[in-house]
Design a protein around this motif. Structure first.
Motif, short mmCIF file in Angstrom:
data_model
loop_
_atom_site.label_atom_id
_atom_site.label_comp_id
_atom_site.label_asym_id
_atom_site.label_seq_id
_atom_site.Cartn_x
_atom_site.Cartn_y
_atom_site.Cartn_z
N ILE A 229 0.84 -1.20 0.00
CA ILE A 229 0.00 0.00 0.00
C ILE A 229 0.87 1.25 0.00
O ILE A 229 0.64 2.20 -0.76
CB ILE A 229 -0.96 0.00 1.21
N ALA A 230 1.89 1.27 0.86
CA ALA A 230 2.77 2.43 0.94
C ALA A 230 3.44 2.68 -0.41
O ALA A 230 3.57 3.83 -0.86
CB ALA A 230 3.82 2.22 2.03
N LYS A 231 3.87 1.61 -1.08
CA LYS A 231 4.53 1.76 -2.38
C LYS A 231 3.57 2.34 -3.42
O LYS A 231 3.92 3.25 -4.19
CB LYS A 231 5.06 0.41 -2.85
N LEU A 232 2.33 1.84 -3.43
CA LEU A 232 1.35 2.33 -4.40
C LEU A 232 0.92 3.76 -4.10
O LEU A 232 0.65 4.55 -5.01
CB LEU A 232 0.14 1.40 -4.43
N LEU A 233 0.87 4.12 -2.83
CA LEU A 233 0.54 5.50 -2.47
C LEU A 233 1.63 6.46 -2.97
O LEU A 233 1.33 7.59 -3.38
CB LEU A 233 0.41 5.63 -0.95
N ARG A 234 2.88 6.01 -2.94
CA ARG A 234 3.99 6.85 -3.40
C ARG A 234 4.05 6.94 -4.92
O ARG A 234 4.42 7.97 -5.47
CB ARG A 234 5.32 6.33 -2.86
N SER A 235 3.75 5.83 -5.59
CA SER A 235 4.03 5.75 -7.02
C SER A 235 2.82 5.93 -7.92
O SER A 235 2.98 5.98 -9.15
CB SER A 235 4.69 4.39 -7.33
N THR A 236 1.61 5.99 -7.36
CA THR A 236 0.41 6.17 -8.19
C THR A 236 -0.51 7.19 -7.54
O THR A 236 -0.30 7.61 -6.41
CB THR A 236 -0.37 4.84 -8.33
N GLU A 237 -1.55 7.56 -8.29
CA GLU A 237 -2.60 8.43 -7.76
C GLU A 237 -3.91 7.67 -7.63
O GLU A 237 -4.99 8.28 -7.58
CB GLU A 237 -2.76 9.66 -8.65
N LEU A 238 -3.84 6.35 -7.55
CA LEU A 238 -5.04 5.54 -7.40
C LEU A 238 -5.72 5.86 -6.07
O LEU A 238 -5.06 6.14 -5.07
CB LEU A 238 -4.68 4.06 -7.43
N PRO A 239 -7.05 5.80 -6.03
CA PRO A 239 -7.76 6.00 -4.76
C PRO A 239 -7.37 4.93 -3.75
O PRO A 239 -7.02 3.80 -4.12
CB PRO A 239 -9.24 5.88 -5.15
N VAL A 240 -7.44 5.28 -2.48
CA VAL A 240 -7.07 4.35 -1.42
C VAL A 240 -7.91 3.07 -1.51
O VAL A 240 -7.40 1.96 -1.31
CB VAL A 240 -7.22 5.01 -0.04
N LYS A 241 -9.20 3.20 -1.81
CA LYS A 241 -10.07 2.03 -1.90
C LYS A 241 -9.58 1.07 -2.97
O LYS A 241 -9.57 -0.16 -2.76
CB LYS A 241 -11.50 2.48 -2.21
N GLN A 242 -9.15 1.60 -4.11
CA GLN A 242 -8.66 0.74 -5.20
C GLN A 242 -7.33 0.10 -4.83
O GLN A 242 -7.07 -1.07 -5.14
CB GLN A 242 -8.52 1.57 -6.47
#
Length: 296
Positions: A229-242
């Motif tokens: 999750i931390a990696k995706l939060l840093r590297s994308t702008e996807l919503p948290v739910k997704q």
């Protein structure tokens, strides 16, 4: 990231915002970060930060506790119980002050030089001397927890084999289960499934996995999902739910609670802290978040 060892991180210059079980905290010169094995921690440099990190095998640390309090213990099992009871805080910031931090610098430099090609046997005692000098300054400031030493478990002690500085568990079945989880963290793993994969009973798997990684298989799965999750939060702008769904948590609120428990902040707050808010281009934001300047 989380490592299968105890970590001491000494801040040498600059500052950073640190995320772990103590929440979001600022660290600067004069601070030492102490992390137990398998404890998640992330950092965002504030401009730049320079650190020296010491990695200590957990068994090695317990050995030092055993000899430090040898008069109190019947065997090494008592030392492990004492360590687990008195040093149970998974993450803490030890504030030793700039003057004491300055004392550490030459010892840290020499210790780093001795470690470049792996500690040579003929320099082992010198490396130990430097390490103990560093610990002598830091340990008095470490926060301990209340606990009592358990009764002895018998006189027979079976020593464990050294891990040769790879910080990997001895049991191949524990390693295999950890790799299964890391290869497919989104899968709805059960302890029964993981145990069948390595031909152990669920109770046996729990025992060997906790011995190897310091936490049960499902707790390890939670840690791996939090890392993703931390990696995706840093590297994308996807919503948290997704993002939560991608790592295997259908319930976004549950995912947010697990994330906050591990890193001390909510996913949305983590994204605000780590990624520059004034950048509108998603790709550029990902690059800037991933390559923040830091040295170690």
């Amino acid at each position: 990231m989380a490592f299968d060892c105890v970590k001491l991180i000494v801040v040498r210059s600059g500052s950073a915002l640190l995320f772990s079980e103590f929440g979001a905290r600022h660290v600067k010169v004069g601070d030492v970060v102490l992390l137990a094995a398998q404890t998640l921690c992330g950092a965002e440099p504030e401009g730049s930060v320079s650190t020296t990190t010491i990695y200590l095998d957990r068994d090695y640390v317990i050995d030092q506790v055993f000899w430090q309090y040898a008069a109190q213990f019947c065997d090494r099992h008592n030392a492990r119980d004492f360590f687990d009871a008195h040093y149970s805080t998974p993450a803490q910031i030890v504030r030793i002050g700039e003057d004491r931090a300055e004392m550490l610098m030459p010892w840290l430099d020499e210790l780093a030089a001795l470690s470049l090609d792996g500690p040579r046997p003929e320099r082992f005692l010198r490396a130990q001397a430097m390490l103990f000098s560093v610990l002598d300054v830091i340990v008095p400031f470490v926060t301990t927890t209340a606990g009592t030493t358990k009764a002895g478990r018998g006189s027979a002690v079976i020593p464990s084999a050294p891990r040769h500085r790879q910080f990997r568990p001895l049991r191949i079945d524990a390693r295999h289960v950890a790799q299964l989880i890391r290869d497919d963290p989104a899968r709805r793993w059960t302890v029964q499934e993981l145990a069948e994969a390595v031909h152990l009973s669920p109770s046996q798997l729990r025992r060997v996995f906790v011995e190897a990684f310091g936490k049960a298989p499902i707790a390890y799965l939670t840690m791996v999902r939090t890392e993703r999750i931390a990696k995706l939060l840093r590297s994308t702008e996807l919503p948290v739910k997704q993002i939560a769904a991608q790592v295997g948590w259908v319930d976004a609120e549950f995912a947010a609670r697990q994330f906050r428990r591990s890193l001390g902040v909510t996913p949305s707050a983590y994204r605000r802290f780590v990624c520059a808010p004034n950048l509108s281009d998603g790709a550029q934001r990902a690059v800037d978040c991933t390559h923040a300047p830091a040295t170690s």
